[in-house]
Write a protein that holds these residues in place. Structure first.
Motif, short mmCIF file in Angstrom:
data_model
loop_
_atom_site.label_atom_id
_atom_site.label_comp_id
_atom_site.label_asym_id
_atom_site.label_seq_id
_atom_site.Cartn_x
_atom_site.Cartn_y
_atom_site.Cartn_z
N SER A 41 0.83 -1.20 0.00
CA SER A 41 0.00 0.00 0.00
C SER A 41 0.87 1.26 0.00
O SER A 41 1.97 1.25 0.52
CB SER A 41 -0.88 -0.02 1.26
OG SER A 41 -1.55 1.20 1.44
N THR A 45 -3.89 2.39 5.98
CA THR A 45 -4.71 1.48 5.20
C THR A 45 -4.11 0.08 5.18
O THR A 45 -4.84 -0.91 5.24
CB THR A 45 -4.89 2.01 3.77
OG1 THR A 45 -5.43 3.33 3.84
CG2 THR A 45 -5.82 1.14 2.95
N LEU A 46 -2.79 -0.02 5.13
CA LEU A 46 -2.15 -1.34 5.14
C LEU A 46 -2.45 -2.08 6.44
O LEU A 46 -2.75 -3.27 6.43
CB LEU A 46 -0.63 -1.21 4.94
CG LEU A 46 0.14 -2.52 4.78
CD1 LEU A 46 0.54 -3.22 6.00
CD2 LEU A 46 -0.34 -3.34 3.65
N ALA A 82 -5.91 -3.38 6.27
CA ALA A 82 -5.96 -4.51 5.33
C ALA A 82 -5.34 -5.77 5.95
O ALA A 82 -5.85 -6.88 5.75
CB ALA A 82 -5.24 -4.15 4.03
N LYS A 101 5.76 3.66 1.54
CA LYS A 101 4.84 2.54 1.33
C LYS A 101 4.90 1.60 2.53
O LYS A 101 5.76 1.71 3.40
CB LYS A 101 5.20 1.78 0.05
CG LYS A 101 5.02 2.61 -1.20
CD LYS A 101 5.16 1.79 -2.46
CE LYS A 101 6.56 1.30 -2.65
NZ LYS A 101 6.75 0.56 -3.91
N LYS A 111 -6.83 -6.70 -0.12
CA LYS A 111 -6.72 -5.93 -1.36
C LYS A 111 -7.94 -5.02 -1.54
O LYS A 111 -7.81 -3.87 -1.96
CB LYS A 111 -6.59 -6.87 -2.56
CG LYS A 111 -6.48 -6.16 -3.89
CD LYS A 111 -6.34 -7.15 -5.03
CE LYS A 111 -6.27 -6.44 -6.37
NZ LYS A 111 -6.12 -7.41 -7.48
N ILE A 133 -7.54 -1.86 0.56
CA ILE A 133 -6.52 -0.96 0.02
C ILE A 133 -6.99 -0.33 -1.29
O ILE A 133 -6.82 0.88 -1.51
CB ILE A 133 -5.17 -1.70 -0.18
CG1 ILE A 133 -4.65 -2.23 1.16
CG2 ILE A 133 -4.14 -0.77 -0.81
CD1 ILE A 133 -3.47 -3.19 1.03
N LEU A 173 -3.67 1.24 -3.42
CA LEU A 173 -3.10 -0.08 -3.72
C LEU A 173 -1.87 0.06 -4.61
O LEU A 173 -1.91 0.72 -5.64
CB LEU A 173 -4.13 -0.96 -4.42
CG LEU A 173 -3.65 -2.36 -4.80
CD1 LEU A 173 -3.39 -3.21 -3.56
CD2 LEU A 173 -4.69 -3.04 -5.70
#
Length: 183
Positions: free
Chosen positions: A103, A108-109, A112, A136, A156, A159, A165
């Motif tokens: 990501s 967000t990662l 996820a 990242k 996925k 993300i 993504l």
């Protein structure tokens, strides 16, 4: 203290990061899990604790961000693999397929990774957050092929829905040399 919830604030300023960390820790009975500068001149603060205390601390931290807030979140009932995989320097042995989620965004990662761990019977091996990665973040996971595919699909979606993504990959039978790079 065993974390039942985690909260993260990602900021565009290192100085604001220190101020936000202090504010969050003073706002409630939470534990500092990570507080550090990350690539691209950003800063992240990750806390854990009781869900209500984490929510309160994240709200207070976001209010103190002085216009430098990039992202924030709270995950209640966080999967135990998420905490274990953070900064892991010696991941467990791989058990089959290899899944990787990548990501452009740290917050967000983490969301996820939690969704992936809850979606299927996989083991999160390692979560790397923006250090020497150009801002990242990525998570690696292992398990049987079907479980890894389901977990990667769940992560996925989170993300991709956030528009950050980079990539999501499942390798059903990794070459042993590839796994040596992971562990």
């Amino acid at each position: 203290m065993k974390e039942r919830a985690i909260g993260l604030i990602e900021l565009s300023s290192v100085a604001s990061g220190f101020q936000v960390a202090d504010t969050m820790l003073k706002a409630g009975n939470v534990r500092l899990i990570l507080s550090r500068s990350i690539c691209s001149g950003k800063y992240m603060v990750l806390i854990g604790g009781d869900a209500a205390a984490v929510r309160s601390a994240v709200e207070s931290g976001a209010a103190a961000a002085n216009g430098c807030l990039i992202d924030q979140f709270v995950i209640t009932n966080v999967h135990e693999d998420v905490i274990a995989a953070l900064g892991r320097t010696h991941p467990g042995e791989p058990t089959g397929a290899l899944g990787i989620l990548e990501s452009f965004n740290v917050a967000t990662l983490l969301q996820a990774a939690d969704a992936a761990a809850k979606a299927a019977s996989v083991t999160l091996m390692e979560i790397r957050l923006a250090m020497a990665l150009g801002g990242k973040a990525f998570v690696t996971m292992t398990g049987d092929v079907g479980s890894v595919q389901a977990a990667v699909a769940a992560g996925k979606k989170i993300i991709a829905d956030a528009g950050v993504l980079v990539n999501a990959v499942v390798i059903s039978r990794p070459h042993p040399d590839v796994y040596r790079e992971v562990i």
